[in-house]
Design a protein around this motif. Structure first.
Motif, PDB file in Angstrom:
ATOM      1  N   SER A  59      11.005 -13.645  -3.257  1.00  0.00           N
ATOM      2  CA  SER A  59      12.284 -13.176  -2.732  1.00  0.00           C
ATOM      3  C   SER A  59      12.121 -11.867  -1.972  1.00  0.00           C
ATOM      4  CB  SER A  59      13.296 -12.993  -3.869  1.00  0.00           C
ATOM      5  OG  SER A  59      12.795 -12.089  -4.846  1.00  0.00           O
ATOM      6  N   GLU A  60      11.173 -11.033  -2.395  1.00  0.00           N
ATOM      7  CA  GLU A  60      10.837  -9.808  -1.661  1.00  0.00           C
ATOM      8  C   GLU A  60       9.516 -10.050  -0.947  1.00  0.00           C
ATOM      9  OE1 GLU A  60      12.467  -7.058  -1.257  1.00  0.00           O
ATOM     10  OE2 GLU A  60      14.140  -7.356  -2.641  1.00  0.00           O
ATOM     11  N   LEU A  61       9.570 -10.563   0.269  1.00  0.00           N
ATOM     12  CA  LEU A  61       8.377 -11.043   0.940  1.00  0.00           C
ATOM     13  C   LEU A  61       7.389  -9.943   1.306  1.00  0.00           C
ATOM     14  CD1 LEU A  61       9.912 -13.793   3.201  1.00  0.00           C
ATOM     15  CD2 LEU A  61       8.550 -14.074   1.150  1.00  0.00           C
ATOM     16  N   LEU A  62       7.892  -8.767   1.605  1.00  0.00           N
ATOM     17  CA  LEU A  62       6.971  -7.680   1.932  1.00  0.00           C
ATOM     18  C   LEU A  62       6.104  -7.329   0.732  1.00  0.00           C
ATOM     19  CD1 LEU A  62       9.113  -5.270   4.146  1.00  0.00           C
ATOM     20  CD2 LEU A  62       7.299  -6.827   4.853  1.00  0.00           C
ATOM     21  N   GLN A  63       6.653  -7.483  -0.466  1.00  0.00           N
ATOM     22  CA  GLN A  63       5.854  -7.251  -1.665  1.00  0.00           C
ATOM     23  C   GLN A  63       4.752  -8.296  -1.781  1.00  0.00           C
ATOM     24  OE1 GLN A  63       8.454  -7.071  -5.055  1.00  0.00           O
ATOM     25  NE2 GLN A  63       9.588  -5.304  -4.275  1.00  0.00           N
ATOM     26  N   GLY A  64       5.052  -9.531  -1.340  1.00  0.00           N
ATOM     27  CA  GLY A  64       4.029 -10.565  -1.342  1.00  0.00           C
ATOM     28  C   GLY A  64       2.870 -10.225  -0.423  1.00  0.00           C
ATOM     29  N   TYR A  65       3.179  -9.698   0.740  1.00  0.00           N
ATOM     30  CA  TYR A  65       2.110  -9.317   1.652  1.00  0.00           C
ATOM     31  C   TYR A  65       1.327  -8.118   1.152  1.00  0.00           C
ATOM     32  CZ  TYR A  65       2.489 -12.531   5.502  1.00  0.00           C
ATOM     33  OH  TYR A  65       2.419 -13.655   6.281  1.00  0.00           O
ATOM     34  N   SER A  66       1.999  -7.254   0.403  1.00  0.00           N
ATOM     35  CA  SER A  66       1.278  -6.125  -0.184  1.00  0.00           C
ATOM     36  C   SER A  66       0.238  -6.609  -1.185  1.00  0.00           C
ATOM     37  CB  SER A  66       2.269  -5.173  -0.874  1.00  0.00           C
ATOM     38  OG  SER A  66       3.163  -4.616   0.064  1.00  0.00           O
ATOM     39  N   LYS A  67       0.519  -7.742  -1.856  1.00  0.00           N
ATOM     40  CA  LYS A  67      -0.445  -8.295  -2.812  1.00  0.00           C
ATOM     41  C   LYS A  67      -1.652  -8.902  -2.102  1.00  0.00           C
ATOM     42  CE  LYS A  67       2.973  -9.525  -6.361  1.00  0.00           C
ATOM     43  NZ  LYS A  67       3.597 -10.660  -7.102  1.00  0.00           N
ATOM     44  N   TYR A  68      -1.358  -9.692  -1.046  1.00  0.00           N
ATOM     45  CA  TYR A  68      -2.431 -10.442  -0.394  1.00  0.00           C
ATOM     46  C   TYR A  68      -3.147  -9.637   0.687  1.00  0.00           C
ATOM     47  CZ  TYR A  68      -0.557 -14.545  -2.737  1.00  0.00           C
ATOM     48  OH  TYR A  68      -0.138 -15.440  -3.680  1.00  0.00           O
ATOM     49  N   LEU A  69      -2.456  -8.687   1.302  1.00  0.00           N
ATOM     50  CA  LEU A  69      -3.060  -7.902   2.381  1.00  0.00           C
ATOM     51  C   LEU A  69      -2.774  -6.417   2.187  1.00  0.00           C
ATOM     52  CD1 LEU A  69      -2.079 -10.162   5.408  1.00  0.00           C
ATOM     53  CD2 LEU A  69      -4.373  -9.900   4.456  1.00  0.00           C
ATOM     54  N   PRO A  70      -3.271  -5.837   1.104  1.00  0.00           N
ATOM     55  CA  PRO A  70      -3.028  -4.404   0.885  1.00  0.00           C
ATOM     56  C   PRO A  70      -3.736  -3.557   1.938  1.00  0.00           C
ATOM     57  CG  PRO A  70      -4.633  -5.247  -0.690  1.00  0.00           C
ATOM     58  CD  PRO A  70      -4.103  -6.437   0.041  1.00  0.00           C
ATOM     59  N   HIS A  71      -3.047  -2.515   2.395  1.00  0.00           N
ATOM     60  CA  HIS A  71      -3.581  -1.566   3.374  1.00  0.00           C
ATOM     61  C   HIS A  71      -3.899  -2.230   4.720  1.00  0.00           C
ATOM     62  CE1 HIS A  71      -3.798   1.467   0.253  1.00  0.00           C
ATOM     63  NE2 HIS A  71      -4.463   0.616  -0.512  1.00  0.00           N
ATOM     64  N   ASP A  72      -3.291  -3.390   4.980  1.00  0.00           N
ATOM     65  CA  ASP A  72      -3.463  -4.004   6.297  1.00  0.00           C
ATOM     66  C   ASP A  72      -2.583  -3.262   7.303  1.00  0.00           C
ATOM     67  OD1 ASP A  72      -4.370  -6.660   7.829  1.00  0.00           O
ATOM     68  OD2 ASP A  72      -2.288  -6.218   8.355  1.00  0.00           O
ATOM     69  N   ILE A  73      -3.146  -2.885   8.439  1.00  0.00           N
ATOM     70  CA  ILE A  73      -2.456  -2.017   9.394  1.00  0.00           C
ATOM     71  C   ILE A  73      -1.225  -2.692   9.980  1.00  0.00           C
ATOM     72  CG2 ILE A  73      -3.873  -2.743  11.351  1.00  0.00           C
ATOM     73  CD1 ILE A  73      -2.473   0.794  10.638  1.00  0.00           C
ATOM     74  N   VAL A  74      -1.295  -4.008  10.236  1.00  0.00           N
ATOM     75  CA  VAL A  74      -0.143  -4.714  10.809  1.00  0.00           C
ATOM     76  C   VAL A  74       0.988  -4.790   9.796  1.00  0.00           C
ATOM     77  CG1 VAL A  74       0.673  -6.870  11.827  1.00  0.00           C
ATOM     78  CG2 VAL A  74      -1.620  -6.031  12.359  1.00  0.00           C
ATOM     79  N   VAL A  75       0.655  -5.137   8.556  1.00  0.00           N
ATOM     80  CA  VAL A  75       1.670  -5.222   7.507  1.00  0.00           C
ATOM     81  C   VAL A  75       2.327  -3.860   7.298  1.00  0.00           C
ATOM     82  CG1 VAL A  75       2.082  -5.691   5.066  1.00  0.00           C
ATOM     83  CG2 VAL A  75       0.514  -7.139   6.369  1.00  0.00           C
ATOM     84  N   MET A  76       1.535  -2.811   7.246  1.00  0.00           N
ATOM     85  CA  MET A  76       2.088  -1.480   7.037  1.00  0.00           C
ATOM     86  C   MET A  76       2.975  -1.062   8.206  1.00  0.00           C
ATOM     87  SD  MET A  76      -1.033   0.627   5.208  1.00  0.00           S
ATOM     88  CE  MET A  76      -2.213   0.404   6.564  1.00  0.00           C
ATOM     89  N   THR A  77       2.586  -1.415   9.415  1.00  0.00           N
ATOM     90  CA  THR A  77       3.392  -1.090  10.593  1.00  0.00           C
ATOM     91  C   THR A  77       4.721  -1.821  10.568  1.00  0.00           C
ATOM     92  OG1 THR A  77       1.379  -0.754  11.900  1.00  0.00           O
ATOM     93  CG2 THR A  77       3.441  -1.067  13.111  1.00  0.00           C
ATOM     94  N   VAL A  78       4.679  -3.085  10.175  1.00  0.00           N
ATOM     95  CA  VAL A  78       5.909  -3.865  10.099  1.00  0.00           C
ATOM     96  C   VAL A  78       6.847  -3.297   9.046  1.00  0.00           C
ATOM     97  CG1 VAL A  78       6.855  -6.120   9.487  1.00  0.00           C
ATOM     98  CG2 VAL A  78       4.900  -5.980  11.005  1.00  0.00           C
ATOM     99  N   LYS A  79       6.311  -2.863   7.917  1.00  0.00           N
ATOM    100  CA  LYS A  79       7.147  -2.250   6.886  1.00  0.00           C
ATOM    101  C   LYS A  79       7.896  -1.041   7.432  1.00  0.00           C
ATOM    102  CE  LYS A  79       4.927  -3.478   2.505  1.00  0.00           C
ATOM    103  NZ  LYS A  79       4.284  -2.926   1.296  1.00  0.00           N
ATOM    104  N   LEU A  80       7.176  -0.196   8.157  1.00  0.00           N
ATOM    105  CA  LEU A  80       7.807   0.988   8.744  1.00  0.00           C
ATOM    106  C   LEU A  80       8.863   0.596   9.766  1.00  0.00           C
ATOM    107  CD1 LEU A  80       4.810   3.461   9.188  1.00  0.00           C
ATOM    108  CD2 LEU A  80       6.615   3.507   7.461  1.00  0.00           C
TER     109      LEU A  80
END
Length: 416
Positions: A273-294
């Protein structure tokens, strides 16, 4: 009354029109509205910025996991529901604009006054205030909880305890430095620049969601911003504002759908249900994921000042409708709203559940119940006309959906 968002008529003007024959009153209302809108819109907001402002109001109406919804309803079911909500929102806006032309007002609150007198005005204003305070508080809660986590992912060492990782400190700094100054702007059109920036953040979020997963606003509630935007539109007319609305809703629908599809195709039945948390599990410290969060956090942040406008206008119309515009009063009301939403975001531990109840009731009223009810009351058409039948269906659907949703939210709240 607030200069930027005040209604385009006086109550005395409404009273005189109400005493005239029906056709004459309707024609005079249209002329009054046309003259006033053209006066206000002569150097008003462009079509593009109006679309951006409205999209910002739509996309920032509530954060839900679109891919999670799609995983539970299927692609076809999700597509049908999303399209239905978009069409209903567009139709209810159409009814609001039709009533504006008929009554010569450009304020949701004054439509309530026109339909049911002072109780109607207070009812609409109260609903808008509660809904917008709840929405702003929820957005600030997201910023308070998610921004420190997003910043920490950019750090290579443990900096726990530092001020820039404390959610409350960051929240106060952001509200003082960004939200309050933007909310002080006298006209909603000035936020076209920040709304366009928020829009591009959301587009980036959707386009990379096959890789960075979206959690996007799943709501088309923009009705409290419709009429202020209409009042400031360049060359304002019902057709032009309807085109602004249809464009904003269509683009928002496209963003929602792209984000949901890519997010769903990334995780399938493992969607959280909190998809960004899912990406934090599978791709921690990934630059694209972190940029999208911001990007998402900034998009949510830039929505808060936009929601200030209808909330402040509602307060002004209830308590200060007979007073001229004052910068002191304008600033104090903005400051008071800012303090309330910051305190709620800081001290209420489970604000999403609390305002889930409020949102389930107020949002349904603003989208379904009020437009349908007011149109049934104000329209002179035969009850069997298509428009009036549509308004009746909208009104009844709003009551049914609102009660059902509210019951589910309260049941889930009690169970937890």
């Amino acid at each position: 009354m607030e200069a930027s968002q005040g209604s385009c008529h006086t109550e005395w003007g409404w009273y005189v029109s109400a005493q005239q024959p029906e056709d004459s009153a309707a024609e005079e209302s249209r002329l009054l509205l046309s003259n006033e809108l053209h006066r206000q819109g002569s150097s008003g907001v462009s079509f593009g910025f109006s679309v951006f402002n409205l999209m910002n109001a739509i996309v920032g109406s509530g954060i839900l996991g679109l891919a999670y919804v799609m995983a539970n309803t299927g692609i076809l079911g999700f597509s049908f529901l999303l399209l239905t909500v978009a069409l209903v929102a567009s139709y209810s806006v159409h009814l609001l604009l039709s009533m504006c032309i008929q009554t010569a007002v450009t304020s949701y609150e004054d439509l309530g006054f026109f339909a049911f007198g002072l109780p109607g005005k207070v009812m609409v204003a109260g609903t808008i205030i509660i809904q917008n305070i709840g929405a702003m508080s929820s957005y600030l809660l997201i910023i308070k909880t998610e921004l420190p986590a997003a910043i920490s992912e950019f750090l290579t060492e443990d900096y726990s305890g530092y001020w820039y990782l404390d959610g409350q400190t960051l929240l106060i700094i952001i509200c003082v430095g960004i939200v309050f100054p933007l909310a002080l702007l006298p006209k909603i059109g000035f936020l076209g620049y920040t709304s366009s920036l928020s829009f591009f953040f959301m587009v980036f979020f959707a386009l990379v969601s096959a890789y960075a997963v979206p959690t996007m606003a799943f709501s088309f509630l923009c009705h409290t911003s419709i009429l202020p935007i209409y009042c400031e539109l360049q060359s304002p007319s019902k057709r032009r504002m309807q085109n602004v609305t249809n464009t904003a809703i269509a683009i928002s629908f496209l963003i929602y759908f792209i984000a949901a599809v890519f997010g769903y195709l990334t995780f399938y039945d493992k969607v959280e249900s909190e998809l960004l948390q899912g990406y934090s599990k599978y791709l921690p410290h990934d630059i694209v994921v972190m940029t999208v969060k911001l990007c998402i956090l900034f998009a949510v942040l830039l929505t808060v000042p936009l929601i200030h406008f209808p909330a402040r206008k509602a307060l002004t119309m209830v308590f200060f409708s007979n007073f001229p515009f004052s910068w002191i009063r304008h600033s104090l009301i903005t400051l008071a709203l800012n303090i309330i939403i910051v305190l709620l975001a800081i001290y209420v531990p489970d604000i999403r559940s609390v305002f889930g109840v409020v949102g389930a009731s107020t949002s349904t009223c603003l989208i379904f119940v009020f437009p349908g009810l007011f149109y049934l009351k104000l329209s002179t058409e035969d009850f069997l006309s298509w428009k009036k039948l549509g308004a009746f269906v909208l009104f009844i659907s709003g009551i049914l959906v609102g009660n059902f949703t509210l019951a589910l939210v309260i049941f889930d709240w009690i169970k937890k």
